[in-house]
Design a protein around this motif. Structure first.
Motif, short mmCIF file in Angstrom:
data_model
loop_
_atom_site.label_atom_id
_atom_site.label_comp_id
_atom_site.label_asym_id
_atom_site.label_seq_id
_atom_site.Cartn_x
_atom_site.Cartn_y
_atom_site.Cartn_z
N GLY A 11 55.55 45.20 44.10
CA GLY A 11 55.40 45.81 42.78
C GLY A 11 54.36 46.91 42.84
N GLY A 12 54.20 47.60 41.71
CA GLY A 12 53.21 48.67 41.67
C GLY A 12 53.09 49.19 40.26
N THR A 13 52.21 50.16 40.06
CA THR A 13 52.05 50.67 38.71
C THR A 13 53.20 51.60 38.35
OG1 THR A 13 50.61 51.78 37.15
CG2 THR A 13 50.57 52.59 39.42
N ARG A 14 53.60 51.55 37.08
CA ARG A 14 54.65 52.45 36.62
C ARG A 14 54.06 53.71 36.03
NH1 ARG A 14 59.20 48.44 33.94
NH2 ARG A 14 59.44 47.15 35.79
N ASP B 100 55.14 32.86 43.16
CA ASP B 100 56.60 33.05 43.11
C ASP B 100 57.19 33.28 44.49
OD1 ASP B 100 56.51 32.89 40.41
OD2 ASP B 100 57.01 34.99 39.99
N LEU B 101 56.46 34.04 45.31
CA LEU B 101 57.02 34.49 46.58
C LEU B 101 56.53 33.69 47.78
CD1 LEU B 101 56.72 38.27 45.69
CD2 LEU B 101 58.82 36.92 45.72
N ASP C 224 55.55 39.68 31.83
CA ASP C 224 56.88 40.07 32.32
C ASP C 224 57.18 39.37 33.66
OD1 ASP C 224 56.66 41.65 30.15
OD2 ASP C 224 57.05 43.55 31.15
N VAL C 225 58.48 39.17 33.92
CA VAL C 225 58.82 38.45 35.16
C VAL C 225 58.71 39.33 36.41
CG1 VAL C 225 60.28 36.63 34.20
CG2 VAL C 225 61.28 38.87 34.70
N THR D 210 44.54 39.98 38.14
CA THR D 210 44.56 38.64 38.72
C THR D 210 45.82 37.90 38.29
OG1 THR D 210 43.22 37.84 36.87
CG2 THR D 210 42.05 38.36 38.91
N GLY D 211 46.19 37.99 37.02
CA GLY D 211 47.35 37.26 36.50
C GLY D 211 48.62 37.61 37.26
N LYS D 212 48.86 38.91 37.41
CA LYS D 212 50.11 39.33 38.05
C LYS D 212 50.10 39.03 39.56
CE LYS D 212 52.99 41.51 36.28
NZ LYS D 212 54.08 42.18 35.58
N THR D 213 48.95 39.21 40.18
CA THR D 213 48.87 38.99 41.63
C THR D 213 49.05 37.50 41.97
OG1 THR D 213 47.38 40.87 41.81
CG2 THR D 213 47.46 39.39 43.70
#
Ligand code: KG4
Ligand code: ZN
Length: 335
Positions: A159-162, A260-261, A208-209, A251-254
């Motif tokens: 993932g990355g920043t949009r 998940d992975l 978001d997922v 922190t939440g997304k990482t």
């Protein structure tokens, strides 16, 4: 053991390092010098590319000489010369990569073009004997990227920043709050005296997922909050609340991506990892979820040449080199 001379000049820091190491051996950073141009760009509130490249040109040669002297190394003892070939400012990248090619040509040794982001990604492992499987978060002024690392050189984009990078958000919010450039360290300082619960800033994409980030909405939220307030603004409270929201997202997304992975280790690199609150939050979150955590030594978190030398060393050990005719790549992706 191969010895690499490395040059980093992708943005506003001129940096030179000498790194030695072998397969399965801890690399040794024999010299790592950074000549910062921050003071020069501060009066413009950001990096001026034209000024940056002219100063790389002025500073590079004496810096190479000093680094070689500090490392106690002669040109004849080098095995390769590495330089950042992208991403970054074209005119700045050209100075470092052209100098590196020149030295490599004169010494009759290989040139190694290194991706700046790979340098950041590998920086937490400079003092280790290998690069373990892990999830890497690169948070710098130009990039916010989640990368799955199988081993050195084997990367997968998660993932990355949009829109804005995390450091860019810090810098832009810093500017709005009237703090000097770069805003990151200034917001960290101001946040110490502030209440992180004073303002409820949004946490875009946190739930978001997917594993992407978005920071431009936070910048807008700070702007709208400022419009509703009368000066003097409560800068410490604004800084602390913004920082809290940003840390929650990072922190939440990482952590969720790691779970998940199926990664059992997280590494964080890039200028924003200098932030003590960011680091502490990752240490806590990783410990809470039973994940290992790696971060580079402080001197290798912001732009430096040791990380470029280390990435170059691993490529040299893998038997790779870069043709002298190769160009710079201002938008070079990592994966
Ligand atoms: O990795 P870096 O030196 O250069 C790039 O490759 O971009 O990162 C620079 C970024 C800037 O946005 C700066 O504000 C941010 O790192 N930064 C910080 C801190 N120190 C540097 N952000 C938050 N807190 C800090 N202490
Ligand atoms: Zn960087």
């Amino acid at each position: 053991m191969p010895t690499i001379l490395a040059i980093e000049s992708s943005c506003d820091e001129t940096a030179v390092a000498v790194v030695s190491g072998g397969a399965g051996v801890r690399a040794r950073v024999r010299a790592s010098l950074v000549s910062s141009q921050i003071d020069l760009h501060r009066e413009y509130g950001g990096v001026v590319p034209e000024l940056a490249s002219r100063n790389h040109l002025l500073r590079l040669r004496p810096l190479v000489e000093r680094a070689m002297e500090e490392a106690g190394c002669r040109i004849g003892e080098l095995d390769a010369v590495a330089a950042t070939s992208g991403p970054g400012l074209a005119s700045s990248l050209l100075i470092g990569s052209t100098a590196a090619k020149g030295i490599a040509l004169a010494a009759g040794i290989p040139y190694l073009g290194v991706n700046h982001l790979e340098g950041h990604l590998l920086s937490p492992f400079i003092d280790r004997t290998g690069v373990p499987r892990h999830l890497s978060l690169i948070i710098s002024g130009g990039h916010t990227l989640l990368v799955g690392v199988e081993s050195a050189g084997k990367y997968r984009r998660i993932g990355g920043t949009r829109d804005d990078a995390a450091g860019e958000a810090y810098d832009k919010v810093g500017k709005m709050l009237g703090l000097p450039y770069p805003g990151g360290p200034e917001i960290e300082k101001a946040a110490h005296r502030g209440d992180p619960a004073a303002f409820a800033f949004p946490r875009p994409m946190l739930r978001d997922v997917h594993h992407d980030f978005s920071f431009s909405g936070m910048k807008t939220a700070v702007l709208y909050t400022l419009r509703k307030l009368d000066p003097p603004y409560p800068v410490p409270d604004l800084a602390a609340s913004f920082q809290r929201a940003l840390i929650d997202i990072l922190t939440g997304k990482t952590i969720r991506a790691a779970r998940d992975l199926g990664y059992d280790m997280v590494a964080v690199s890039g200028g924003v990892s200098m932030n003590r609150a960011v680091r502490a939050a990752f240490e806590r979150a990783c410990a809470d979820h039973g994940l290992g955590f790696a971060i580079a030594d402080a001197e290798f978190r912001t732009d430096n040449a040791a990380m470029i030398g280390f990435a170059g060393l691993l490529r040299q050990l893998a038997g790779k080199s870069t043709p002298l005719e190769s160009d710079i790549h201002p938008h070079l992706p990592l994966v």
